[in-house]
Write an enzyme that holds these catalytic residues in place. Structure first.
Site, mmCIF file in Angstrom:
data_model
loop_
_atom_site.group_PDB
_atom_site.id
_atom_site.type_symbol
_atom_site.label_atom_id
_atom_site.label_comp_id
_atom_site.label_asym_id
_atom_site.label_seq_id
_atom_site.Cartn_x
_atom_site.Cartn_y
_atom_site.Cartn_z
ATOM 1 N N HIS A 70 42.593 103.323 -36.876
ATOM 2 C CA HIS A 70 44.038 103.108 -36.803
ATOM 3 C C HIS A 70 44.496 103.085 -35.346
ATOM 4 C CE1 HIS A 70 43.962 105.637 -40.773
ATOM 5 N NE2 HIS A 70 43.506 104.415 -40.972
ATOM 6 N N TYR A 133 45.912 116.323 -33.380
ATOM 7 C CA TYR A 133 46.343 115.365 -32.376
ATOM 8 C C TYR A 133 47.828 115.498 -32.077
ATOM 9 C CZ TYR A 133 46.652 112.616 -36.780
ATOM 10 O OH TYR A 133 46.869 112.200 -38.073
#
Length: 468
Positions: A70, A133
């Site tokens: 992604h 993240y």
């Protein structure tokens, strides 16, 4: 086992902007501790100040859980809280590195900075792996339309997954992503030029053909509501070439309000959006921020505007200086594509009209092409944020002396131009106060690698290519 005792360091990869960060981990009989993200230290390593706004964690129970590839329209700082992963990153941005691949194993002692448009994916190598993240934009349904995806099994990328994708745990969506040949690359962020119809705006449009240029009919910079619906995520730089420049009208009640609205209120709105979106704001300033009592103005000189226009530009400079990434380009006596002093004098010369011109204001012409080139240089060289004087080079002249040069260059008698004081020139009409001296010191600009043309050379070229 987590590696302990590492030194904090960053390593580049074959993908531009993708950085691997070795993290010191401190362990004892209780477990371990690390500074996963420490802004001051990370910036010292060379990581961008990417301004994270959201922290996401993916927990994966089984070995072989595989997610990606992604590429989102934001930057990510990826690390492992516990466990281990095999990570694969593919550049899905427009440009020569499109399709470049980098792989690495990450445990709690290693992190990676993933720039916008680089595809991110991982496969868990240990059970109960937590993948974390930081991202610098908020997730939204609209943002999904700007994602770019690549199939995990793409033959061109040829990622050597430790666990075969046949045996791995994948989502149906990830299995259905396109091959590289069918991927639409994520476009680079663009430059937005405001005030596209002005003299500097037109020069910027010419030198930056890939930028988006808008005028007030497309985006009203004074309308706060317009900022709420504008797609700021597609841009990394704003060049504000829009300004109210009717210096004499600015002294009237209506002019004062209009001047302040465009030069100050709108600039405050731009500064706010530039800061919120981590954009570079380039703002064009003016010699009118000074009273002109100093013969040559440096960037460090205290502002001392005389009239409403100068006061509005000084206020705008103060506002722009609060934006973390900014360039205030201070210029004077602008000449470009449009109505201006040079064209007026050349037209008078062609019609054999003898003008009377002010002879007690001194400065240098600033040609829009040179201003635009200087701005492009600053954006490419990326020197320290701040104020940079930018005019053409050469000796100082009065307006009358420049008019005489114009007459001479077009083959007319320069003695046709008569000089007059500012007081005499405006004796029968109201006018804004003007600085006597407008020469800008160009040393700071030259130190960062840009040397403007001599004003007389630029004038000669302008007259050759411009029709009065």
């Amino acid at each position: 086992m987590v590696q302990v005792g590492k030194t904090l360091e960053a390593t580049s990869t074959p993908i531009p902007g993708l950085l691997v960060i070795e993290l010191p981990v401190h362990g004892d009989n209780r477990g371990w501790f690390k500074e996963n993200w420490q802004r001051e230290k990370m910036l010292a390593l060379g990581l961008p100040d990417f301004g994270p706004v959201q922290n996401n964690i993916s927990f994966n129970t089984e070995v072989g859980t595989t997610r990606g590839i992604h590429a989102e329209p934001w930057d990510k700082y990826v690390s492992v809280a516990t466990g281990k992963i095999f990570g694969a990153w593919v550049d899905l941005r427009e440009g020569p590195s499109f399709g470049a691949v980098f792989t690495a194993e990450l445990d709690a002692s290693k992190a990676i900075f993933v720039p916008r448009g680089v595809g991110n994916s991982f496969q868990t190598l240990e059970p109960d792996t937590a993948y974390s993240y930081l991202v610098n934009d908020h997730w939204s349904a609209d943002a999904q339309t700007r994602y770019t995806f690549l199939n995990l099994a793409d033959e061109t990328a040829a990622i050597a997954w430790p666990i075969s994708l046949v045996d791995a745990a994948l989502s149906d969506k990830d299995r259905a992503h396109p091959r590289l040949a069918d991927v639409t690359p994520m476009p680079a962020k663009k430059t937005l030029i405001l005030g596209a119809n002005g003299q500097v705006g037109r020069a910027l449009v010419s030198i930056l053909p890939n930028a988006r240029a808008v005028d007030r009919s497309e985006f009203d910079i004074t309308d706060a509501a317009a900022y709420e619906t504008f797609d700021w995520g597609s841009y990394d730089t704003i060049i504000n070439a829009a300004a109210y420049t009717a210096v004499d009208v600015a002294e009237t009640p209506d002019g004062r309000r209009a001047c302040w609205e465009i030069n100050v209120t709108a600039t405050a709105l731009l500064a706010r959006v530039a800061t919120a979106n981590r954009m570079t704001l380039v703002h064009i300033s003016s010699d009118y921020v000074f009273d002109g009592t100093t013969e040559v103005h440096t960037e460090e000189e205290q502002l001392s505007p005389l009239g409403v226009y100068g006061q509005s530009k000084a206020a705008a400079d103060a506002i722009v200086s609060t934006v973390p990434d900014h360039y205030i380009v201070r210029t004077s006596w602008v000449i470009g594509d449009g109505n201006n002093f040079v064209r007026t004098m050349a037209s008078l010369a062609a019609r054999d009209v003898s003008p009377t011109v002010v002879n007690d204001q001194y400065g240098r012409l600033s040609f829009a092409d040179d201003i635009a080139a200087g701005i492009v240089h600053l954006l490419a060289a990326r020197p320290e944020s701040g104020v940079y004087n930018l005019s053409n080079d050469g000796p100082s002249h009065s307006w009358a002396e420049i008019a005489q040069q114009i007459f001479e260059l077009v083959g007319k008698d320069p003695s046709q131009v008569a000089g007059v004081s500012t007081t005499e020139y405006f004796s029968e009409r109201s006018a804004a106060p003007r600085p006597t001296h407008s020469v800008l010191n160009l040393t700071k600009l030259e130190v960062v690698g840009f040397r403007p043309r001599e004003a007389r050379e630029a004038l000669r070229n302008y007259l050759r290519s411009s029709t009065p």
